[in-house]
Design an enzyme around this catalytic site. Sequence first.
Site, mmCIF file in Angstrom:
data_model
loop_
_atom_site.group_PDB
_atom_site.id
_atom_site.type_symbol
_atom_site.label_atom_id
_atom_site.label_comp_id
_atom_site.label_asym_id
_atom_site.label_seq_id
_atom_site.Cartn_x
_atom_site.Cartn_y
_atom_site.Cartn_z
ATOM 1 C CG ASP A 149 -2.273 0.636 0.961
ATOM 2 O OD1 ASP A 149 -2.271 1.858 0.724
ATOM 3 O OD2 ASP A 149 -3.319 -0.034 1.014
ATOM 4 C CG HIS A 222 -5.273 3.866 0.665
ATOM 5 N ND1 HIS A 222 -4.880 2.557 0.468
ATOM 6 C CD2 HIS A 222 -6.513 3.971 0.133
ATOM 7 C CE1 HIS A 222 -5.853 1.911 -0.158
ATOM 8 N NE2 HIS A 222 -6.854 2.736 -0.372
ATOM 9 C CB SER A 559 -9.247 0.765 -0.283
ATOM 10 O OG SER A 559 -8.617 0.967 -1.509
#
Length: 785
Positions: A149, A222, A559
């Site tokens: 990620d 994220h 996600s």
Amino acid sequence: MAPCHTLLFFILTVTATLAAASPEKKSTFIVQVHHEAKPSIFPTHKKWYESSLASITNHAIAAETTTIAASAAVLHTYDTVFYGFSAKLSPLQAQKLESLSHVVAVIPEQVRQLHTTRSPQFLGLKTADRAGLLKETDFGSDLVIGVIDTGICPDRESFNDRDLGPVPPNWKGSCVAGRDFPATLCNRKIIGARYFSAGYEATNGKMNETLEYRSPRDSDGHGTHTASIAAGRYVFPASTLGYAKGMAAGMAPKARLAVYKVCWNGGCFDSDILAAFDAAVADGVHVVSLSVGGVVVPYYLDVIAVGAFGASEAGVFVSASAGNSGPGSLTVTNVAPWMTTVGAGTIDRDFPANVRLGNGKIIRGVSVYGGPGLTPGRLYPLMYAGGEAGGDGYSSSLCMDGSLDPKMVRGKIVVCERGINSRAAKGEVVKKAGGIAMILANGVFDGEGLVADCHVLPAISVGARGGDDIRKYISAASQSRSPPTATIEFEGTRLGVRPAPVVASFSARGPNPESAEILKPDVIAPGLNILAAWPDNVSPSGVASDERRTEFNILSGTSMACPHVSGLAALLKAAHPDWSPAAIRSALMTTAYTVDNTGGAMLDESTGNASSVFDYGAGHVHPEKAMNPGLVYDISAYDYVDFLCNSNYTAKNIRTVTRKGADCSGAKIAGHAGNLNYPSLSAVFQQHGKTQMSTHFIRSVTNVGDPTSVYKVTIAAPEGITVRVEPETLSFRRLGQKLNFLVRVEARAVKLSPGSTSVKSGSLVWSDGKHTVTSPLVVTMQQPL
């Protein structure tokens, strides 16, 4: 966190792709080699690769300029899930390289994008249970989840290592130091951290280190968010700007984390992603969590699929996000059958807010705005940004940067439409232009799906119908002597929402664009308005001018759904160390459910109607049932090779994916691509003027329930379809025993216009009275053009 991706179908060969490119332009290619062909004269494979590059450079001098012909450098070498290297090459250099005898394939790089408290309780993972998945697996203590990620913010309380035992002895990874990330930041929770940027910088030039960290540290948010969903520790109190107050926790709170940073401001580059897969498997992770995706291409051109195959073959479970391009069909990504593809659903919590119009009408929406609100009881001037706010009408309707006229906007609530720029960025545009609040209205394509955001000014998201009502009110009021007015009322956090789960509007949908015989997504998991850890250097809105900071943030996307399944897979692996990745996926799929908490069929958020198998796959995950599924559909690497053979892949294509040669003669005699031992069954019939069509599926189930057990089948045949199962009873005498069965499917042609399809779904259920093992059964009738 929910970018849209254009779905492309690549039917050109790599060579044709290369030939069509500009001869001067260099780009990154991933090169697969016959690993065992390395001459003994080279001490390492990297030296051999460098020699290969030098040789094609020399051959290219006559055809290219001196600048282009300069020796290419190796960006990454791969020796675990893939054999080869990546380099930046001109098209002619790539063609020359592909002609070398020891080169298997030259794959053009793709750029991928990110797919972006209460969910453990919603999933039934309760810490107070004396028995259950969390207790029985010691919360995943000795399992390692590799998160590919944007990196991680290790300082968050979600990643503390209090009361954790020593690092698992099988761990071979390391903590790579870099800017603001000394190796000492790794602990017994974050046991590994690496970053991969060579592919990114080969295309974009040297990174701007004032904006990005050349280290595993997260400058986006994220990666921190997804890592804590998978394996965050218990943290209390937790909230975002006062919303979603409670205890935050990941799915496997004691599981260890290994972080592989591959996503940067310019995207996530295939060569870096493959390097992360290679490192993760060599390091000893048990699960890979990947909330990244792009366009769908054949598996031999899909580096994520190639890396995931190598991981799966090594016994590593790969969970990948389905994408956020829903609710349209054929939008699902990460579709290889050796990956578990995860769509997104809602949980029983939301953040209601209302628009109260001057005519008294109330439009319901959602928001997590946490700043000063509007004055209670006061109505404010209301305008539609696409009307007289300035710009070209289109850009102003979307509230693009610089599109709004401050003279028209100042002091008003502004209605903006979704699209192009981020939802939070629209609020910043309104605020900079002097607007006091924003109403963000869905377009027709978004439907009624609502995503709550941490806006920089009072703001609310409303559905397409609500947006239409507001614009009609503005139009009618503007034509009268009573100017349009409104206010926004924020109601905080609401629990016990019904119905839930609902398939999130943005969640990407099937059918599978690459392999229609494999139903994708596989399952859905919580992905809407999920609270999880957030970096201390990034605002909750993601807007640069926003100076607020919070330890947790609320985001939405597949996600967020993907790491839920990653954490659950770690728990299942801890409970069943001998289970393969396919067995774990099977347990999650065959125990999934398709009803909501009202007892009705699970709905589609975008329409409010019942959802379908192309929306949710096998259904919504049920962790406690998955721990004891009774039977599993297992799959070996050889089975996947047969699947590729029956998908009409060439021997070279198959070697690119599997790193091995393949003899397809036996596989093609045995059956078709749908005969892969998958927990779902998908039949696709091309009518071609036929009146009667039939196919069959061969399946094998492994007993993981009671040693002595008898399972009987129940068939819910799709409407108008005849389905028979032979035998109808499976009698097991021991654990681990495998038994086969045959499913025959017969269909009569239906009236369809050219180019159209008809889809019917049903199910096949095996039960011994204690376990219920459910497989979706989908029949698609197609009328060719």
